[in-house]
Scaffold this motif. Structure first.
Motif, short mmCIF file in Angstrom:
data_model
loop_
_atom_site.label_atom_id
_atom_site.label_comp_id
_atom_site.label_asym_id
_atom_site.label_seq_id
_atom_site.Cartn_x
_atom_site.Cartn_y
_atom_site.Cartn_z
N UNK A 371 -2.72 14.05 6.76
CA UNK A 371 -2.52 13.57 6.14
C UNK A 371 -2.63 12.01 6.05
N UNK A 372 -2.84 11.09 5.10
CA UNK A 372 -3.66 9.83 5.07
C UNK A 372 -2.88 9.40 3.19
N UNK A 373 -3.16 8.26 3.33
CA UNK A 373 -2.88 7.74 1.71
C UNK A 373 -3.65 6.95 1.21
N UNK A 374 -3.81 6.37 -0.05
CA UNK A 374 -4.79 5.39 -0.92
C UNK A 374 -3.71 4.09 -0.62
N UNK A 375 -4.27 3.43 -0.07
CA UNK A 375 -3.29 2.06 0.15
C UNK A 375 -3.04 1.12 -0.91
N UNK A 376 -3.73 1.52 -1.73
CA UNK A 376 -4.01 0.69 -3.01
C UNK A 376 -2.62 0.90 -4.04
N UNK A 377 -1.77 1.82 -3.80
CA UNK A 377 -0.78 2.61 -4.32
C UNK A 377 -0.03 2.11 -3.94
N UNK A 378 0.24 1.23 -3.06
CA UNK A 378 1.30 0.12 -2.00
C UNK A 378 1.70 -0.25 -3.15
N UNK A 379 1.50 -1.83 -3.48
CA UNK A 379 1.58 -2.39 -4.25
C UNK A 379 2.26 -1.75 -5.20
N UNK A 380 1.08 -0.73 -6.78
CA UNK A 380 1.64 -0.19 -7.98
C UNK A 380 3.19 0.40 -6.82
N UNK A 381 3.86 1.25 -5.92
CA UNK A 381 5.03 1.69 -5.65
C UNK A 381 5.81 0.47 -5.66
N UNK A 382 5.44 -0.54 -5.16
CA UNK A 382 6.64 -1.73 -5.22
C UNK A 382 7.08 -2.72 -6.32
N UNK A 383 6.42 -2.43 -7.24
CA UNK A 383 6.10 -2.90 -8.65
C UNK A 383 7.50 -2.20 -9.78
N UNK A 384 6.88 -0.83 -9.02
CA UNK A 384 7.71 0.85 -9.73
C UNK A 384 8.71 0.58 -8.90
N UNK A 385 9.23 0.18 -8.22
CA UNK A 385 10.87 -0.54 -7.59
C UNK A 385 11.41 -1.11 -7.87
N UNK A 386 11.08 -2.23 -8.08
CA UNK A 386 11.31 -3.83 -8.16
C UNK A 386 11.48 -3.65 -9.95
N UNK A 387 10.36 -3.34 -10.68
CA UNK A 387 10.90 -3.49 -11.98
C UNK A 387 12.16 -1.79 -12.62
N UNK A 388 12.09 -1.03 -11.76
CA UNK A 388 13.09 0.14 -11.60
C UNK A 388 14.33 -0.74 -12.31
N UNK A 389 14.62 -1.34 -10.49
CA UNK A 389 15.63 -1.60 -9.88
C UNK A 389 16.22 -3.01 -11.33
N UNK A 390 15.23 -2.82 -11.64
CA UNK A 390 16.19 -4.47 -12.51
C UNK A 390 16.19 -3.57 -13.91
#
Length: 399
Positions: A371-390
């Motif tokens: 198992x591994x991930x496409x690390x480009x998803x890291x910034x996308x996930x961080x943004x979604x969490x930040x937007x979602x929290x706000x």
């Protein structure tokens, strides 16, 4: 877009390399459930370096960060799990696990990285965020054994929280897309252990013994045949035995066999019915084989049921980051488990599936040694969490 969106996204984009390095550090230094001390120390050191308020849970394996006191305002929380699995990392990459027999095969290293990125972005951009705004980040241990959420709740993680959100990586979904589902998302899960005791003896004279192995085989076969016919066929139910342990020699009838498995359903009522049926089957096989059965249920995890309102807000957040066309409805719930459900006993919430499959590369499933991930998803996930929290905090303040 308003200033806070530009500021938060710009900060996360400008720290993409740092987030990738953080994730690789976590991936190289995994810790299994109940042993996440160094992982939490590492995350806490990053929070401390940026001046983010935080506190450790009593076990020192979890973190509450951001707003530690609610001050009368309903908090928006987001969660990341940090534990790894007892699986040997088979990847040939520079950041492969350095801990023999332990690896991040479920993406919790990515979850922690994305939540840390969101936390630091919200803290750095706090002067231009909507006011009043209250948010809290949770970094939890022991998700894989179904204990971490309850430990965090007991430590006060949900005090003052009005809604909670989370992401889980999805290796079957391309990077840049999010899967969502309103209502049931994951299964009710129960650990199952069955201990069968008989009378040992010589393999050449089985009539002088009461063989727990034949009792175990008859029991497993009966459960697989009869349980599906004991519940409504329209209600998904899974019972699987993943471990059978008994005996040490081919010419000896053992005294004991231990079976370990799992029960997965989509309702508490179905779980109860399945457990009752398994007990009935055990009693019947015990009588027929002159053995004794002890059936016990271990750790249990409720199913994740996504709240419609919180899910709608989270989809707004994901749509701002990825575009509405990249939001995909999940047609059926998963029979997998997720202890995020433990938080939903305290407040409504939403768990989204974040695509991490890189185009052109083989997709390895969760819990695979590759198992591994496409690390480009890291910034996308961080943004979604930040937007979602706000957006969630704003919705709570307006309610």
């Amino acid at each position: 877009m308003t200033d806070w969106r530009n500021a938060v996204d710009s900060w996360i984009d400008s720290h993409a390399d740092e987030l990738r390095s953080l994730r690789r550090h976590l991936h190289s230094h995994p810790e299994p459930s109940r042993e996440e001390f160094q992982t939490i120390r590492f995350l806490a050191s990053r929070l401390e370096a940026e001046g983010v308020p935080y506190e450790l849970t009593p076990s020192r394996r979890g973190i509450l960060a951001g707003a530690l006191e609610a001050d009368g305002r309903p908090l928006a929380a987001f969660r990341a799990d940090v534990d790894a699995l007892r699986i040997t990392d088979a990847k040939d990459v520079e950041y492969r696990s350095r801990q023999d027999g332990v690896m991040h095969a479920c993406g919790h290293d990515a979850h922690a990285t994305m939540a840390l990125g969101a936390t630091l972005a919200l803290w750095r951009c706090r002067e231009i965020l909507p006011s009043p705004l209250a948010w809290r980040a949770l970094f939890q241990p022991a998700e894989e054994v179904g204990e971490g959420a309850f430990e965090m709740v007991a430590a006060g993680a949900m005090e003052g929280v009005g809604a909670i959100l989370a992401l889980h990586v999805d290796p079957e979904r391309p990077t840049g897309r999010v899967g969502y589902r309103v209502g049931p998302l994951t299964a009710f899960c129960h650990e199952l252990q069955v201990t069968i005791r008989g009378a040992g003896g010589h393999a050449a004279r089985p009539h002088q013994a009461c063989d727990p192995i034949i009792a175990a085989s008859q029991f497993v076969s009966s459960v697989y045949q009869l349980v599906p016919r004991s519940v409504d066929a329209r209600d998904p139910t899974v019972v699987t035995f993943g471990s059978i342990q008994g005996g040490t020699s081919g010419n000896v009838v053992p005294e004991e066999v231990v079976l370990r498995g799992t029960i997965r359903t989509l309702s508490r009522a179905s779980s109860q019915r399945v457990a009752e049926r398994i007990q009935q089957i055990a009693e019947g096989v015990a009588t027929a084989t002159e053995t004794s059965f002890a059936v016990s249920l271990g750790n249990s995890t409720d199913g994740v049921v996504n709240d419609p309102g919180v899910t709608g807000t989270c989809l707004r957040a994901a749509g701002e980051v990825l575009g509405p066309a990249n939001l995909e409805e999940i047609p059926l719930p998963s029979m997998g488990g997720e202890d995020f459900a433990g938080y939903l006993t305290q407040a409504p919430g939403c768990l989204l599936r974040l695509g991490v499959a890189e185009e052109g590369k083989t997709r390895h499933h969760l819990h695979s040694p590759h198992f591994d991930i496409d690390e480009r998803a890291l910034t996308l996930g961080a943004k979604i969490l930040a937007h979602g929290a706000i957006l969630t905090a704003e919705a709570l303040a307006d309610a």
